[in-house]
Design a protein around this motif. Structure first.
Motif, mmCIF file in Angstrom:
data_model
loop_
_atom_site.group_PDB
_atom_site.id
_atom_site.type_symbol
_atom_site.label_atom_id
_atom_site.label_comp_id
_atom_site.label_asym_id
_atom_site.label_seq_id
_atom_site.Cartn_x
_atom_site.Cartn_y
_atom_site.Cartn_z
ATOM 1 N N LEU A 18 0.722 -1.010 -0.016
ATOM 2 C CA LEU A 18 0.081 0.250 -0.092
ATOM 3 C C LEU A 18 0.935 1.399 -0.655
ATOM 4 O O LEU A 18 0.760 2.521 -0.938
ATOM 5 C CB LEU A 18 -0.840 -0.017 1.062
ATOM 6 N N LEU A 19 1.840 1.480 1.090
ATOM 7 C CA LEU A 19 3.162 2.446 1.013
ATOM 8 C C LEU A 19 3.130 2.479 -0.287
ATOM 9 O O LEU A 19 3.627 4.076 -1.298
ATOM 10 C CB LEU A 19 3.886 2.275 1.649
ATOM 11 N N GLU A 20 3.475 1.625 -1.411
ATOM 12 C CA GLU A 20 4.236 1.868 -3.006
ATOM 13 C C GLU A 20 3.002 2.070 -3.629
ATOM 14 O O GLU A 20 3.256 2.989 -4.477
ATOM 15 C CB GLU A 20 4.830 0.476 -2.925
ATOM 16 N N GLU A 191 1.217 -8.241 -11.910
ATOM 17 C CA GLU A 191 2.242 -7.057 -12.839
ATOM 18 C C GLU A 191 2.561 -5.899 -12.542
ATOM 19 O O GLU A 191 2.735 -4.911 -13.010
ATOM 20 C CB GLU A 191 1.139 -6.916 -14.608
ATOM 21 N N ARG A 192 1.722 -5.722 -10.649
ATOM 22 C CA ARG A 192 1.758 -4.094 -11.143
ATOM 23 C C ARG A 192 2.934 -3.856 -10.414
ATOM 24 O O ARG A 192 3.697 -4.751 -9.112
ATOM 25 C CB ARG A 192 0.492 -3.692 -9.462
ATOM 26 N N PRO A 193 3.760 -2.350 -10.680
ATOM 27 C CA PRO A 193 4.609 -2.405 -9.803
ATOM 28 C C PRO A 193 4.980 -2.222 -8.260
ATOM 29 O O PRO A 193 6.557 -2.791 -8.520
ATOM 30 C CB PRO A 193 5.331 -1.080 -10.260
ATOM 31 N N SER A 198 7.252 -5.872 -3.299
ATOM 32 C CA SER A 198 6.716 -5.719 -2.070
ATOM 33 C C SER A 198 6.794 -7.119 -1.705
ATOM 34 O O SER A 198 6.952 -8.056 -0.657
ATOM 35 C CB SER A 198 4.850 -4.979 -1.472
ATOM 36 N N LEU A 199 7.848 -7.812 -2.570
ATOM 37 C CA LEU A 199 8.230 -8.981 -2.590
ATOM 38 C C LEU A 199 9.427 -9.652 -2.090
ATOM 39 O O LEU A 199 10.539 -8.721 -2.572
ATOM 40 C CB LEU A 199 7.665 -9.517 -3.710
ATOM 41 N N GLY A 200 9.601 -10.199 -0.956
ATOM 42 C CA GLY A 200 10.820 -10.268 -0.759
ATOM 43 C C GLY A 200 11.416 -9.495 0.048
ATOM 44 O O GLY A 200 10.727 -8.723 1.045
ATOM 45 N N SER A 201 12.697 -10.011 0.211
ATOM 46 C CA SER A 201 13.452 -9.118 1.195
ATOM 47 C C SER A 201 14.341 -8.249 -0.172
ATOM 48 O O SER A 201 14.761 -7.989 -0.785
ATOM 49 C CB SER A 201 14.952 -10.096 1.609
#
Ligand SMILES: N[C@@H](CCC(=O)N[C@@H](CS)C(=O)NCC(=O)O)C(=O)O
Length: 210
Positions: A18-20, A191-193, A198-201
Protein backbone atom coordinates in the motif's frame (compact mmCIF):
# COMPACT_ATOMS: atom_id res chain seq x y z
CA UNK A 1 8.61 10.09 8.63
CA UNK A 2 6.70 6.81 8.39
CA UNK A 3 8.44 3.62 9.55
CA UNK A 4 7.05 0.21 8.67
CA UNK A 5 8.13 -2.88 10.62
CA UNK A 6 7.92 -5.82 8.27
CA UNK A 7 8.78 -9.48 7.76
CA UNK A 8 8.98 -10.48 4.10
CA UNK A 9 5.84 -12.29 2.88
CA UNK A 10 4.00 -11.75 6.21
CA UNK A 11 0.85 -9.64 6.57
CA UNK A 12 3.04 -6.54 6.70
CA UNK A 13 3.41 -7.01 2.94
CA UNK A 14 -0.06 -5.47 2.71
CA UNK A 15 1.15 -2.27 4.35
CA UNK A 16 4.35 -2.24 2.30
CA UNK A 17 2.47 -2.74 -0.97
CA UNK A 18 0.00 0.00 0.00
CA UNK A 19 2.84 2.43 0.82
CA UNK A 20 4.31 1.65 -2.60
CA UNK A 21 0.92 2.24 -4.29
CA UNK A 22 0.61 5.56 -2.43
CA UNK A 23 4.11 6.56 -3.53
CA UNK A 24 4.93 8.32 -0.26
CA UNK A 25 8.34 8.25 1.47
CA UNK A 26 8.86 5.74 4.28
CA UNK A 27 11.55 3.82 6.10
CA UNK A 28 11.34 0.03 5.96
CA UNK A 29 12.59 -2.06 8.87
CA UNK A 30 12.84 -5.78 8.09
CA UNK A 31 12.74 -8.19 10.99
CA UNK A 32 13.87 -11.80 11.02
CA UNK A 33 10.77 -13.99 11.42
CA UNK A 34 12.18 -15.41 14.66
CA UNK A 35 11.00 -15.35 18.26
CA UNK A 36 14.34 -13.85 19.24
CA UNK A 37 13.76 -10.75 17.12
CA UNK A 38 9.95 -10.47 17.23
CA UNK A 39 9.83 -11.07 20.99
CA UNK A 40 13.06 -9.24 21.73
CA UNK A 41 12.90 -6.19 24.01
CA UNK A 42 13.62 -3.72 21.18
CA UNK A 43 10.60 -4.78 19.11
CA UNK A 44 8.27 -5.54 22.06
CA UNK A 45 8.71 -1.89 23.05
CA UNK A 46 7.10 -1.02 19.68
CA UNK A 47 4.48 -3.78 19.27
CA UNK A 48 3.15 -5.33 22.52
CA UNK A 49 2.70 -8.79 20.93
CA UNK A 50 5.79 -8.67 18.76
CA UNK A 51 3.93 -9.17 15.49
CA UNK A 52 4.00 -7.49 12.10
CA UNK A 53 2.95 -5.14 10.66
CA UNK A 54 3.54 -2.17 12.88
CA UNK A 55 3.55 1.35 11.50
CA UNK A 56 5.02 4.38 13.23
CA UNK A 57 4.18 7.84 11.90
CA UNK A 58 5.54 10.61 14.08
CA UNK A 59 4.16 10.02 17.56
CA UNK A 60 1.48 7.56 16.33
CA UNK A 61 2.12 3.81 16.54
CA UNK A 62 -0.40 1.47 14.91
CA UNK A 63 -0.65 -2.29 14.64
CA UNK A 64 -3.34 -4.36 12.80
CA UNK A 65 -2.97 -4.28 9.05
CA UNK A 66 -6.64 -3.31 8.47
CA UNK A 67 -6.30 -0.27 10.75
CA UNK A 68 -3.02 0.67 9.04
CA UNK A 69 -4.78 0.46 5.66
CA UNK A 70 -7.58 2.76 6.83
CA UNK A 71 -5.10 5.18 8.40
CA UNK A 72 -2.83 5.43 5.38
CA UNK A 73 -5.79 5.91 3.03
CA UNK A 74 -7.47 8.54 5.21
CA UNK A 75 -4.25 10.41 5.81
CA UNK A 76 -2.31 10.11 2.56
CA UNK A 77 -4.46 8.93 -0.34
CA UNK A 78 -5.47 11.51 -2.88
CA UNK A 79 -8.55 9.66 -4.07
CA UNK A 80 -7.47 6.56 -5.94
CA UNK A 81 -7.21 3.90 -3.22
CA UNK A 82 -9.63 5.10 -0.58
CA UNK A 83 -13.42 5.11 -0.53
CA UNK A 84 -14.05 7.73 2.18
CA UNK A 85 -17.21 8.17 4.31
CA UNK A 86 -20.05 9.24 2.07
CA UNK A 87 -18.65 7.42 -0.98
CA UNK A 88 -21.29 5.02 -2.40
CA UNK A 89 -18.76 2.14 -2.17
CA UNK A 90 -17.64 2.97 1.38
CA UNK A 91 -19.24 0.01 3.14
CA UNK A 92 -18.14 -2.57 0.59
CA UNK A 93 -14.64 -1.08 0.59
CA UNK A 94 -14.53 -1.62 4.37
CA UNK A 95 -15.98 -5.12 4.02
CA UNK A 96 -13.23 -6.22 1.61
CA UNK A 97 -10.44 -4.50 3.54
CA UNK A 98 -11.42 -6.64 6.53
CA UNK A 99 -12.47 -9.77 4.61
CA UNK A 100 -8.76 -10.03 3.83
CA UNK A 101 -8.25 -11.25 7.41
CA UNK A 102 -10.96 -13.93 7.06
CA UNK A 103 -8.74 -15.35 4.34
CA UNK A 104 -5.39 -14.70 5.99
CA UNK A 105 -6.18 -16.55 9.23
CA UNK A 106 -6.48 -19.77 7.23
CA UNK A 107 -3.25 -18.99 5.38
CA UNK A 108 -1.50 -18.28 8.70
CA UNK A 109 -2.77 -21.58 10.08
CA UNK A 110 -1.33 -23.35 7.00
CA UNK A 111 2.02 -21.60 7.60
CA UNK A 112 1.97 -22.98 11.14
CA UNK A 113 1.09 -26.46 9.95
CA UNK A 114 3.59 -26.63 7.11
CA UNK A 115 6.50 -24.41 8.19
CA UNK A 116 6.53 -23.63 11.90
CA UNK A 117 5.34 -26.89 13.47
CA UNK A 118 7.73 -29.82 13.01
CA UNK A 119 6.36 -32.93 11.20
CA UNK A 120 5.43 -35.19 14.13
CA UNK A 121 3.20 -32.48 15.59
CA UNK A 122 1.55 -31.38 12.34
CA UNK A 123 -2.11 -32.24 11.97
CA UNK A 124 -3.38 -33.52 8.60
CA UNK A 125 -6.93 -32.90 9.89
CA UNK A 126 -6.22 -29.22 10.58
CA UNK A 127 -4.44 -28.88 7.23
CA UNK A 128 -7.40 -30.39 5.38
CA UNK A 129 -9.92 -28.25 7.24
CA UNK A 130 -7.97 -25.03 6.83
CA UNK A 131 -7.29 -25.56 3.13
CA UNK A 132 -10.99 -26.31 2.56
CA UNK A 133 -12.02 -23.14 4.42
CA UNK A 134 -9.44 -21.12 2.50
CA UNK A 135 -10.74 -22.52 -0.77
CA UNK A 136 -14.32 -21.55 0.16
CA UNK A 137 -13.14 -18.03 1.07
CA UNK A 138 -11.44 -17.80 -2.35
CA UNK A 139 -14.73 -18.85 -3.93
CA UNK A 140 -16.41 -15.74 -2.52
CA UNK A 141 -13.72 -13.54 -4.11
CA UNK A 142 -14.14 -15.43 -7.38
CA UNK A 143 -17.87 -14.69 -7.44
CA UNK A 144 -17.24 -11.01 -6.75
CA UNK A 145 -14.82 -10.83 -9.68
CA UNK A 146 -17.13 -12.55 -12.18
CA UNK A 147 -17.94 -9.29 -13.99
CA UNK A 148 -15.06 -6.98 -13.06
CA UNK A 149 -11.28 -6.71 -12.83
CA UNK A 150 -11.15 -5.43 -9.24
CA UNK A 151 -13.35 -5.92 -6.18
CA UNK A 152 -15.25 -2.64 -6.46
CA UNK A 153 -17.10 -1.45 -9.57
CA UNK A 154 -15.13 1.81 -9.69
CA UNK A 155 -11.82 -0.02 -9.97
CA UNK A 156 -8.61 -0.79 -8.07
CA UNK A 157 -8.54 0.28 -4.42
CA UNK A 158 -6.80 -0.51 -1.14
CA UNK A 159 -9.36 -3.32 -0.73
CA UNK A 160 -7.55 -5.09 -3.58
CA UNK A 161 -4.24 -4.61 -1.77
CA UNK A 162 -5.73 -6.20 1.36
CA UNK A 163 -7.46 -9.12 -0.36
CA UNK A 164 -4.72 -9.37 -3.00
CA UNK A 165 -2.12 -10.11 -0.34
CA UNK A 166 -4.41 -12.82 1.06
CA UNK A 167 -4.72 -14.37 -2.41
CA UNK A 168 -0.91 -14.23 -2.71
CA UNK A 169 -0.69 -16.10 0.62
CA UNK A 170 -3.49 -18.54 -0.28
CA UNK A 171 -1.92 -19.66 -3.58
CA UNK A 172 1.03 -21.06 -1.62
CA UNK A 173 -1.31 -23.61 -0.04
CA UNK A 174 -4.31 -24.20 -2.28
CA UNK A 175 -4.48 -24.29 -6.09
CA UNK A 176 -6.30 -21.29 -7.53
CA UNK A 177 -7.24 -23.14 -10.76
CA UNK A 178 -10.85 -23.84 -9.80
CA UNK A 179 -11.37 -20.08 -9.35
CA UNK A 180 -10.72 -18.75 -12.83
CA UNK A 181 -11.57 -15.12 -12.03
CA UNK A 182 -9.14 -15.24 -9.08
CA UNK A 183 -6.44 -16.66 -11.38
CA UNK A 184 -6.85 -13.62 -13.68
CA UNK A 185 -7.01 -11.29 -10.67
CA UNK A 186 -3.75 -12.68 -9.28
CA UNK A 187 -2.11 -12.21 -12.69
CA UNK A 188 -3.25 -8.56 -12.77
CA UNK A 189 -1.96 -8.08 -9.22
CA UNK A 190 1.39 -9.67 -10.07
CA UNK A 191 1.86 -7.20 -12.92
CA UNK A 192 1.57 -4.14 -10.65
CA UNK A 193 4.97 -2.49 -10.07
CA UNK A 194 4.04 -1.63 -6.44
CA UNK A 195 3.18 -5.29 -5.73
CA UNK A 196 6.48 -6.41 -7.27
CA UNK A 197 8.35 -4.00 -4.99
CA UNK A 198 6.59 -5.52 -1.93
CA UNK A 199 7.92 -9.04 -2.61
CA UNK A 200 10.78 -10.65 -0.74
CA UNK A 201 13.58 -9.05 1.21
CA UNK A 202 14.75 -5.59 0.21
CA UNK A 203 18.28 -4.31 0.05
CA UNK A 204 17.14 -0.80 1.05
CA UNK A 205 15.58 -2.00 4.37
CA UNK A 206 17.13 -1.52 7.80
CA UNK A 207 17.49 -5.01 9.27
CA UNK A 208 16.65 -6.22 12.78
CA UNK A 209 18.47 -9.53 13.00
CA UNK A 210 18.77 -12.24 15.65
N1 LIG B 1 -4.54 -9.37 12.42
C1 LIG B 1 -3.15 -8.98 12.46
C2 LIG B 1 -2.26 -10.23 12.42
C3 LIG B 1 -0.81 -9.92 12.70
C4 LIG B 1 0.01 -11.20 12.71
O1 LIG B 1 -0.36 -12.19 13.37
N2 LIG B 1 1.11 -11.20 11.96
C5 LIG B 1 1.95 -12.39 11.90
C6 LIG B 1 2.66 -12.44 10.56
S1 LIG B 1 1.57 -12.76 9.20
C7 LIG B 1 3.05 -12.35 12.94
O2 LIG B 1 3.56 -11.31 13.22
N3 LIG B 1 3.41 -13.52 13.46
C8 LIG B 1 4.54 -13.64 14.33
C9 LIG B 1 4.19 -14.35 15.57
O3 LIG B 1 3.00 -14.53 15.88
O4 LIG B 1 5.13 -14.72 16.26
C10 LIG B 1 -2.87 -8.05 11.28
O5 LIG B 1 -3.54 -8.19 10.27
O6 LIG B 1 -2.01 -7.16 11.39
Amino acid sequence: MITLYHCPEARSQRSLWLLEELGIPFELVELDFSQKVLRGPEYLAIHPLGRVPCLVDGDLTLFESGAITQYLCERYDEGALHRPPGHPERWHWLQWVHYAETMAVHGASMVQQTVIIAPPDRSPVVQKLESRRLDKALGVVDQQLADRDWLLPSGFSAADVSVGYSVHLAQKFVPLDAHTHVVDYYRRISERPAFKRSLGSRADARKLRA
